[in-house]
Each structure stands twice: as structure tokens, then as C-alpha cells.
Design a protein around this motif. Structure first.
Motif, short mmCIF file in Angstrom:
data_model
loop_
_atom_site.label_atom_id
_atom_site.label_comp_id
_atom_site.label_asym_id
_atom_site.label_seq_id
_atom_site.Cartn_x
_atom_site.Cartn_y
_atom_site.Cartn_z
N PHE B 13 0.78 -1.23 0.00
CA PHE B 13 0.00 0.00 0.00
C PHE B 13 0.82 1.29 0.00
O PHE B 13 0.25 2.37 -0.02
CB PHE B 13 -0.98 -0.01 1.18
N ARG B 14 2.15 1.19 0.03
CA ARG B 14 2.92 2.45 0.07
C ARG B 14 2.85 3.16 -1.28
O ARG B 14 2.75 4.37 -1.34
CB ARG B 14 4.37 2.19 0.49
N ARG B 15 2.89 2.38 -2.33
CA ARG B 15 2.71 2.96 -3.67
C ARG B 15 1.55 2.22 -4.33
O ARG B 15 1.70 1.09 -4.76
CB ARG B 15 3.97 2.77 -4.53
N SER B 16 0.40 2.85 -4.36
CA SER B 16 -0.77 2.19 -4.94
C SER B 16 -1.54 3.22 -5.74
O SER B 16 -1.84 4.30 -5.24
CB SER B 16 -1.64 1.60 -3.82
N GLY B 17 -1.82 2.88 -6.99
CA GLY B 17 -2.59 3.79 -7.84
C GLY B 17 -1.70 4.77 -8.57
O GLY B 17 -0.53 4.49 -8.85
N ALA B 18 -2.27 5.93 -8.87
CA ALA B 18 -1.60 6.92 -9.71
C ALA B 18 -0.52 7.67 -8.91
O ALA B 18 -0.51 7.66 -7.70
CB ALA B 18 -2.63 7.92 -10.22
N ALA B 68 -14.24 -2.42 -3.49
CA ALA B 68 -14.06 -1.50 -2.35
C ALA B 68 -13.81 -0.08 -2.84
O ALA B 68 -14.30 0.89 -2.26
CB ALA B 68 -12.91 -1.97 -1.47
N LEU B 69 -13.05 0.04 -3.94
CA LEU B 69 -12.83 1.36 -4.50
C LEU B 69 -13.96 1.77 -5.43
O LEU B 69 -14.40 2.93 -5.43
CB LEU B 69 -11.49 1.39 -5.26
N ALA B 104 -4.75 -6.16 -3.53
CA ALA B 104 -4.00 -4.91 -3.75
C ALA B 104 -3.82 -4.63 -5.24
O ALA B 104 -3.89 -3.48 -5.67
CB ALA B 104 -2.65 -4.98 -3.05
N ALA B 105 -3.62 -5.67 -6.04
CA ALA B 105 -3.42 -5.46 -7.48
C ALA B 105 -4.69 -4.89 -8.11
O ALA B 105 -4.63 -3.96 -8.93
CB ALA B 105 -3.02 -6.77 -8.16
N ALA B 106 -5.85 -5.42 -7.74
CA ALA B 106 -7.10 -4.95 -8.33
C ALA B 106 -7.44 -3.55 -7.84
O ALA B 106 -7.89 -2.69 -8.61
CB ALA B 106 -8.23 -5.92 -7.99
N PHE B 107 -7.22 -3.30 -6.55
CA PHE B 107 -7.46 -1.96 -6.00
C PHE B 107 -6.59 -0.95 -6.73
O PHE B 107 -7.05 0.11 -7.18
CB PHE B 107 -7.14 -1.96 -4.50
N ALA B 111 -7.57 2.20 -9.20
CA ALA B 111 -7.12 3.53 -8.77
C ALA B 111 -6.34 4.21 -9.89
O ALA B 111 -6.58 5.38 -10.22
CB ALA B 111 -6.26 3.40 -7.51
N LEU B 112 -5.44 3.47 -10.48
CA LEU B 112 -4.62 4.01 -11.58
C LEU B 112 -5.50 4.44 -12.75
O LEU B 112 -5.32 5.52 -13.32
CB LEU B 112 -3.63 2.92 -12.03
N GLN B 113 -6.48 3.61 -13.07
CA GLN B 113 -7.39 3.92 -14.18
C GLN B 113 -8.11 5.24 -13.98
O GLN B 113 -8.40 5.96 -14.94
CB GLN B 113 -8.39 2.76 -14.29
#
Lengths: 321, 321
Positions: B13-18, B68-69, B104-107, B111-113
Motif C-alpha cells: 500500500f505504500r505505492r498504490s494507484g496513480a 471496495a474502490l 491490492a493489485a485490483a485496487f 485507482a490508476l485507471q
């Protein structure tokens, strides 16, 4: 009495805490709309309390409501931030009015005390858990961080750490004691987050963290984030009279490793110490110097017998037995 | 493999998403520090998913992470908001790497999308539950509300409601069917929140809500918040081919009362309908007119046999049997 989800939100959470003019839309739409003041950086924290993990099963609902907000107020205090808006995710086995009365009244009272409005939430059926997200702000560039300490900085803690852990042990029957047990229990059940102190420390403290996992563990986190180590002087620990009444060995152990204090642990460069004492007298603000930031990494405790290095202090939710 | 709480946060979770330049401090301090752009109103929503309540026990972790997101993205979409920052409160029975990999990969992918960064969180041991707080913004005064609809406004829904509820019934073995069941299951497991549509509806829609409790229930919430009623025309419901394959009665029932769609239900004043179709062609954006806002309060469904008034549609977490 059992309530529907919609009655529940309406009755307990539509108006909770302070009235704020910066809340355009609060509870009741898909999301809250909030006006962040110009020149301010938004501050956001989330913390969850789970039944049987963060509080004993069957814990009184007013304590759960108070602590759910207090632990987040403490996070914002540690950033030197002004809290403003809360979101509440409440998971409950059943919507019992009696339990909710106690929970909501205590949550709302603490919110009001700190000028916080409940602006959104979600209630769900399931095992009892409370996740609060707290939003606030700090003037741009003025937030207190964990990472700003430097070797030589003086280390302080507010309040009297260890009381809450002793109070929890009393609540759980792991500890029996004569004397003033009620005040120790109170410190666990109704911690007082140091929001005013945190905000006042802007411009004085070089680093700050709130004490939730134990003083030693959290001081080490601050030191690590700053690329340093930390030395605590056991004789300087500010122990409350009820804690000292448990015996000096036990009192010191609770104070160093107990957790649940929600006090602030912060560092101040020596050249600012005079100004700190002049502007924020320690006697009034209730903080104590307990040690020094060191070049040598790790957490070191100096006591009558010398200096001991502590390997991995602190609570880990997922640690094996 | 079991991880410590700190390894877990660091690894997943330290680097997740954009990557966002407006995140001054993300995961790793007492709170996140975020720069809200000037002239924008902050938008905040929280939603919790509980094991066995919002998803079947043993549900695949990538679906839990995605949903969840997604449910929160859908709330922000309904306000016409641009999502930016997420906080994750994750309660887990055990820190199992395999489960967390999928979650975490799907979250993170979703998030990135949507350009969202995970900026804070809390991991706790306890019964599986995920509470996400999502923050974003909308130009001041431009948010879509539930309360802006007026009698005569056209009522629309995006996508094909009912698919997700049928997909859940298939997942739970409550429904068996031949044909394209996978696409229905997919709609439950990986809903696509209508973030781009929500933002584009600013200036067109008079009111908007996301469809989570069932189309009829959520359309009624919108109508009530606007002090009106709503009439849906059953024949206009946009039913997907896999849903229609379940039989027209069943398909209609899923579409009206199913829930978990995370589509947008919105109203547009008749004088803006031409401009809506010109600027946001329904064929491209995938929305359908399904009814009209009425003066008469309540939810009314017009079908082949006339108009029926529906008393209290929708899911209540705390309703008795």
C-alpha cells in the motif's frame, strides 16, 4: 428497540458535532461537499477500532464512540493540524438504540469540543467495527512531520504515558491494584487527544508523532523516519501517581511500551528550547523532556544500570505468537 | 506466508494507484497532506464492504479490492466529481500474501485507471471488512445533487441495471441459468463506476444518484430528496441480452430492485434534452431514458397492466425478517 438503517442515520448521525459554515452538503447525499480554506493544506487520516482488538468485547458504547474519534484527532494533532470534518463507517451486529445512544452522544460531544462536524458515513450490519476518517487542514508548509528530527534534538512527551495501558489491563482483569484505578481506566476509556498542543507546536517542533503503539515504539518510528536513533532516560518519564502506585518497575514498563496513550511525542532543536518554554510553558501545556535524538539508529533506554538497546518494541496486529 | 503489519503496508500500500503531484505526504506519517486545487469544492465519501454482507464469503480477493474502490468512485461520480485520493481501512483475519496480492493489485489497477492515489490507511486484525474513504473535487457550485429534480424532468439510467444482482445470484447459487452467465457475474465482481459520465453531466443533469440499493429504491431517494415522486416505464428498461435470457419477468425484477449496479440514475429538464443528446450522445455514453419525475410522491412503475405504486423498495441492512 431495533431501528432501520435510514432511521438510524437520521436519528443519530444527521446532526452530529459542531455546526460549520464550510459544510456545503453533509450527511444525506452520495458524498459530502466541503470548502477547504485557501492557503491551507488538507490533512486526512483514517483509523479503525475493532471489537475485541482495540477495545475489550462488551466495552461501554460511550467509550467506543469517544475513542473512534479521539484516535483520529490524535493523528491530526501529531501533524499540527486543525480538525474539521469526520466520516464514520460503522459496522454493527444490530441497530440497538441503547448502544447507539451511548456511542453517538460520546462521539458527538468530542466532535463538538473540537469543532468537528460529521459530514458522511455508512452503517452496515456485521461484526462491530468503527472506521473514522478525519479531515482538517494546516497552513501550507507548516505541518509537523515524523521525519524532521536531527541528532541532538530534545525529545518530549505530553501527559503521563502508560496510564491508558494500565487502565486497559485493569478493565480486562489482567491487573488488579488498590488505589486510584478509576483514573487509569478513564485514561483508556476516554483519552484526550492533544489537538491544541499539536497546533501550537508548529514552528517549534522539528518532528512529531502520536503515541498509540507505545512510547518507545513510536519514538523509534519518529527517529527512523528522521534517519536517526533515539535515547530515552527512564528517570525522566513523567509517571502519574496512580501509575507509580503500581510499583516503579511496572509503571516504567507501562509508560515505555503500553500503548493507547494518544499523547504527542515530539522533538525540538536545542536552539528553540528557550523559546518553547517561554511561549508554551511546560507546566501549563503538560509536556516533559524524556530524551534526545541520537546519530546511532535504534531505541536506547538509559536507566540506573546503564543504556539498553531495544530491538523491536511495539504492537503488531499480524505478529505470530 | 504471513506478513507483519508494517511489511504489509510497505509491500502493498505504500505505492498504490496513480502518481499525483498534489500529494505532499502519502502513506507513512500520522496523516496525509494534500493540495486541494483552488476554486474547487472538496468531495468526500466513505463506503464499507463487509464479508458475507456486501460480497459472498470466500469471494475472490481481486473482486473485493476492485469493488471496495468502485463503490466509492460511484459515489463521487454521482456528484459529478473528479476523484483524487483514497484512504483504506482494511480489517483482515490474517495477513495472507496470496489474498493480499489479488486484493491490492485490483485496487491499485482501478485507482490508476481513475487517477487516484492511495494516501493513507490502516490495517487491523479482525473479521474481513474494507472501508474506503475517497476524496476528490468538483468546481465550486457545480456538484450534482440528489435534490435538484423537478416535476417533468426526464429520468435516465446508465448501463444495463440488474446484471450485477443476477451475477450475485449466480455466484451464490441462488440462480442457475444457461447462456452468458460469465458476463453477469463479471458485472457483480467488477463493476465499472461511471466517473467520466458523472463529470460530463455537470450543467445537464438537474439531479443524480448512484444505483447501489436497486434502481427503483435509488430513483425514489432522488425523487424524495427533490420533494417529488418518480414514474418508471418498465418497457424502457435497458436490459442486457444475458439478463433478458433469464426470462422477461425475472429480468425486469432484477433491473428494478436488484442493487449493486453502480450505474448513475439522473434527471434532465426537458429544455436541456436536445443539448444533452447533441453533446453527450446516448449511444456513445450508454444511458437510457426510463421515466419522468412526477409531482405525486412515491415510486410508480408503468407496465403493460397499468401503473403500480411501490411502497418501500430497497435494501435495509437492519430490517427485521
Amino acid at each position: 428497540m431495533t431501528l432501520s438503517e435510514f432511521d438510524l442515520i437520521d436519528r443519530y448521525f444527521r446532526r452530529s458535532g459542531a455546526v460549520r459554515s464550510d459544510v456545503c452538503v453533509g450527511v444525506g447525499d452520495d458524498a459530502a461537499l466541503l470548502e477547504c480554506p485557501p492557503g491551507m493544506t488538507l490533512v486526512a487520516a483514517v483509523d479503525t477500532l475493532v471489537d475485541g482488538v482495540h477495545f475489550p468485547r462488551g466495552c461501554r458504547p460511550d467509550s467506543v464512540g469517544h475513542r473512534a474519534l479521539a484516535v483520529n484527532l490524535s493523528d491530526l494533532a501529531a501533524m499540527g493540524a486543525q480538525p474539521a470534518w469526520a466520516l464514520l463507517a460503522l459496522t454493527l451486529p444490530a441497530a440497538q438504540a441503547e448502544w447507539l445512544d451511548g456511542f453517538a452522544a460520546a462521539f458527538s460531544a468530542l466532535a463538538l469540543q473540537h469543532g468537528v462536524t460529521l459530514v458522511g458515513g455508512d452503517t452496515t450490519q456485521g461484526p462491530l467495527a468503527v472506521a473514522v476518517t478525519l479531515l482538517g487542514w494546516v497552513p501550507a508548509g507548516c505541518a509537523l512531520r515524523r521525519s524532521g528530527a536531527a541528532p541532538g534534538d530534545a525529545l518530549f512527551v505530553s501527559g503521563t504515558p502508560g496510564d491508558a495501558a494500565a487502565g486497559l489491563a485493569l478493565e480486562q482483569g489482567r491487573l488488579t491494584a488498590e488505589g486510584d484505578c478509576d483514573s487509569l481506566r478513564e485514561r483508556f476509556l476516554f483519552p484526550a487527544p492533544r489537538v491544541a498542543l499539536g497546533a501550537r507546536l508548529r514552528g517549534y517542533a522539528s518532528a512529531c508523532i502520536d503515541v498509540s503503539d507505545g512510547l518507545l515504539a513510536d519514538a523509534l518510528k519518529l527517529a527512523r523516519a528522521s534517519g536517526c536513533g533515539v535515547e530515552l532516560e527512564a528517570a525522566r518519564l513523567p509517571l502519574s501517581a496512580p501509575l507509580r502506585a503500581l510499583g516503579s518497575e511496572r509503571a516504567r514498563s507501562f509508560a515505555l511500551t503500553g500503548g493507547d496513550d494518544y499523547e504527542l511525542c515530539f522533538t525540538v532543536p536545542v536552539q528553540r528550547l528557550e523559546r518553547l518554554e517561554a511561549d508554551l510553558p511546560s507546566a501549563h501545556w503538560g509536556y516533559t523532556r524524556i530524551g534526545t535524538i541520537r546519530v546511532e539508529t535504534g531505541a536506547h533506554v538509559r536507566d540506573e544500570s546503564g543504556v539498553k538497546t531495544v530491538a523491536a518494541p511495539g504492537y503488531d496486529h499480524f505478529a505470530g505468537p
